[in-house]
Structure formats: structure tokens, C-alpha cells
Design an enzyme around this catalytic site. Sequence first.
Site, PDB file in Angstrom:
ATOM      1  N   LYS A 147      -3.264   3.440  -7.796  1.00  9.06           N
ATOM      2  CA  LYS A 147      -2.710   2.746  -8.641  1.00  9.06           C
ATOM      3  C   LYS A 147      -1.978   3.356  -9.707  1.00  9.06           C
ATOM      4  O   LYS A 147      -0.922   2.946 -10.093  1.00  9.06           O
ATOM      5  CB  LYS A 147      -4.104   2.015  -9.553  1.00  9.06           C
ATOM      6  CG  LYS A 147      -4.847   0.994  -8.341  1.00  9.06           C
ATOM      7  CD  LYS A 147      -3.794  -0.002  -7.606  1.00  9.06           C
ATOM      8  CE  LYS A 147      -4.698  -0.904  -6.816  1.00  9.06           C
ATOM      9  NZ  LYS A 147      -3.886  -1.835  -5.861  1.00  9.06           N
ATOM     10  N   ASP A 204       4.073  -3.406  10.116  1.00 10.77           N
ATOM     11  CA  ASP A 204       3.048  -2.257   9.460  1.00 10.77           C
ATOM     12  C   ASP A 204       3.872  -1.501   8.753  1.00 10.77           C
ATOM     13  O   ASP A 204       4.635  -0.625   9.157  1.00 10.77           O
ATOM     14  CB  ASP A 204       2.256  -1.409  10.638  1.00 10.77           C
ATOM     15  CG  ASP A 204       1.296  -0.567  10.044  1.00 10.77           C
ATOM     16  OD1 ASP A 204       1.456  -0.408   8.916  1.00 10.77           O
ATOM     17  OD2 ASP A 204       0.492  -0.089  10.895  1.00 10.77           O
ATOM     18  N   TYR A 207      -9.114   5.103  -5.949  1.00 16.09           N
ATOM     19  CA  TYR A 207      -8.406   3.775  -6.391  1.00 16.09           C
ATOM     20  C   TYR A 207      -7.333   4.110  -7.612  1.00 16.09           C
ATOM     21  O   TYR A 207      -6.360   3.962  -7.519  1.00 16.09           O
ATOM     22  CB  TYR A 207      -9.567   3.063  -6.733  1.00 16.09           C
ATOM     23  CG  TYR A 207      -9.073   1.612  -7.170  1.00 16.09           C
ATOM     24  CD1 TYR A 207      -8.912   0.394  -6.427  1.00 16.09           C
ATOM     25  CD2 TYR A 207      -8.895   1.365  -8.565  1.00 16.09           C
ATOM     26  CE1 TYR A 207      -8.728  -0.546  -6.921  1.00 16.09           C
ATOM     27  CE2 TYR A 207      -8.406   0.154  -9.001  1.00 16.09           C
ATOM     28  CZ  TYR A 207      -8.461  -1.140  -8.208  1.00 16.09           C
ATOM     29  OH  TYR A 207      -8.015  -2.074  -8.499  1.00 16.09           O
TER      30      TYR A 207
END
Length: 366
Positions: free
Chosen positions: A174, A74, A170
Site C-alpha cells: 500500500k 492478467d 500489506y
Amino acid sequence: MKPLDGTVAIVAGATRGAGRGISRALGEAGATVYCSGRSVRGALASGPDRPETIDETAELVTAAGGRGIAVRVDHTVDAEVEQLIQQVTADEGRLDLLVNDVWGGDALTEWGTPFWELSLEQGFKMVRQAVHSHVITSRHAVPMMVRRARGLVVEITDGDSSRYRGNLFYDLVKASVIRLACAMAQELRPHGVAAVALTPGFLRSEAMLDHFGVTEALWQDAVKQDQHFAESESPLFVGRAVAALAADQHVFRKSGGVYTSWDLSDEYQFDDADGRRPHWGRYIASLLDARWTELLERIRAELRAMDADPDHVLRHDRTTLVLEACVHATAESSRWVAFPLAEPDLVLESPERTARAFREWYERVR
């Protein structure tokens, strides 16, 4: 001899999608690839709807000609990442390539929802999974490269420009990983280690194939549902871009930059798995040109319906996707207000709807 014989790589987030394609491509080139992620056989971290595992990815690497090693990690947990690096150090004594591809944000992205209505819990979880994990992994992995004064870090993102990506969190994620590549490149430059950001085009991930109800072998059947899918690329395509970068003895010259799978395909002359060479950049540019022309025609019609002269109150810039409207004009000066657009506005929204939105906005601001 293969171009990456002797190369040791970590692909963080190798379970599926781009991470799996990158791992396979590195295997094709002869690399040893540590395929890390959370989903293993018997314990699917993303639930039963996503059956892919890092075990399968490692097997694909080996079948392709490399050496695949699956390690459950993880990457948001500092201690687990540190343990991975300790394992690579003990077993290999070196690290040549780190690919940060941890994502897991598809289910967290609330498309079509304005940011003031977004779930903060989901948004911050996305940032933690897809940005914090990259920082943690680089923090622990890069010292192995610095000690040898060589190596490459690749940040996988979506898009190579500053244009808005259609959802606040989002877009934040990015854009952040691109900035990570830039920042790391600056600090790594004196140590001979390179860092770049890389984007695929329209990716035919496992989830995307499932969405259209097709397999990779019959992916072209989905073009009937979405015309843009005709220019899509398999995950192996961006993988071969990473492999080409890793094999480039002069990759340091690219450090700090943002690159695309399609442009690197032109530069390094590699193909997709089916022998095609998709070029999302050329395709989207041609599409945007056509949509932009149609949108301007409809906006001009909306302005004329308001008794406004488009030649006097409208300015536009196709390069930046910005419309401007004159809201106050005198003999001495005029004031213009910007109405910026994002690529999704042109690709996914109808020109009619966007033109109406522009008219409603103009009625408010003028």
C-alpha cells in the site's frame, strides 16, 4: 451532456470491490470503461467463493449510462497488458484515464503474524500482484497519454499516511503504490499527464458484506457486529471520487498527491449511493483521540506499578502515535527510546493489552 462523455478509461482490477465501484461511477459520468481483470463468466480466477466477474462490471457500467467493455487480462503478464493497450488504441485511439486497482491480496495477508514468521511465498506473491502489475500496466498505458499531453493515472491504495498498516507485506504494497503515484507524477509533469494516489475509507466490498453476513441493502445490520462499520462507504463512493478527479480540468494541480474519498467528497460535493457522505477521516480521528487518552491513563498506571514516575519517564505525541520512555537520565542529559504505534494498535487492540505491551517493552529497554 455528462461530465465524462467521450472519456476513455481503463480500470485495471475491475472485477469487484473498489474497482467495480470506480467503473460504475465512471459509467454514471458517461465514460467508456475498459473493465479488466482475470475473472470472467465460466472461469472464476479467485475461486467459487468469489463469483464476481468483469463481465458483470461492464454491464453495470453500461446500465449506469456509460459504455462498459470487459477484457480478460492478467496484469502481471506483460504480453496480456500490451495486448489490452493495443485493443484500446485500435478501437478508441486515445486513453484519458488509467486506474490501477489490481489487488488480490486479502487471502495472502497474514494478520497478527510477525514478519519473521510470514510466508515469503505469499508475501512476494502479494507484491507481484499488487505492485508489479501496476508498474507493468502504467508502463504500457501511459505512452498513449504522453502522446496527447493529457491524462490521469490513479493509484488505489489503503491509507493516506506513513503510519504502519499492521502487516509487513500489506504495508509494503500500500505504501509502494503511493510512491508509484509520486514517482510517476514527477516524470509525467513535463508531458501534461497527472498521477495521484487515492484511498477509500472502510470499504463495503462484496467480501466485507459476506464477512458480516449482510447485503448492501441491509448493510447497517452489521453495525451490531462492528461499530466502525457505521462509517463505512460503498465502492461507489471512491468511484465518484475518481470520476470527480477525471472531470476536473485542473486535476494537474493535484498531481503527485495522496487523496481520500472523504476529503474529495467535501471538495467536489458528491454523495455515496445511499445519499450519505461518510467521512472516515473525522471518525477515525475522533476515535483515536479517545483511545489515545485511555491508553495514556493505563500506561501511567503501569509505570506507577513499576515505581516509575510517568511525568519524568513518559513522553507522547498523538499526531505521530509515538510514545517515548526515558531509559537513562543524568543531571546533564537523558536518553529516550521510541515506542511507535500504528492505528490498528489503537483501533483493534484493547488499551489494556497495549499498555501491558508497553510495560514489558519498557522493562526490557530501561
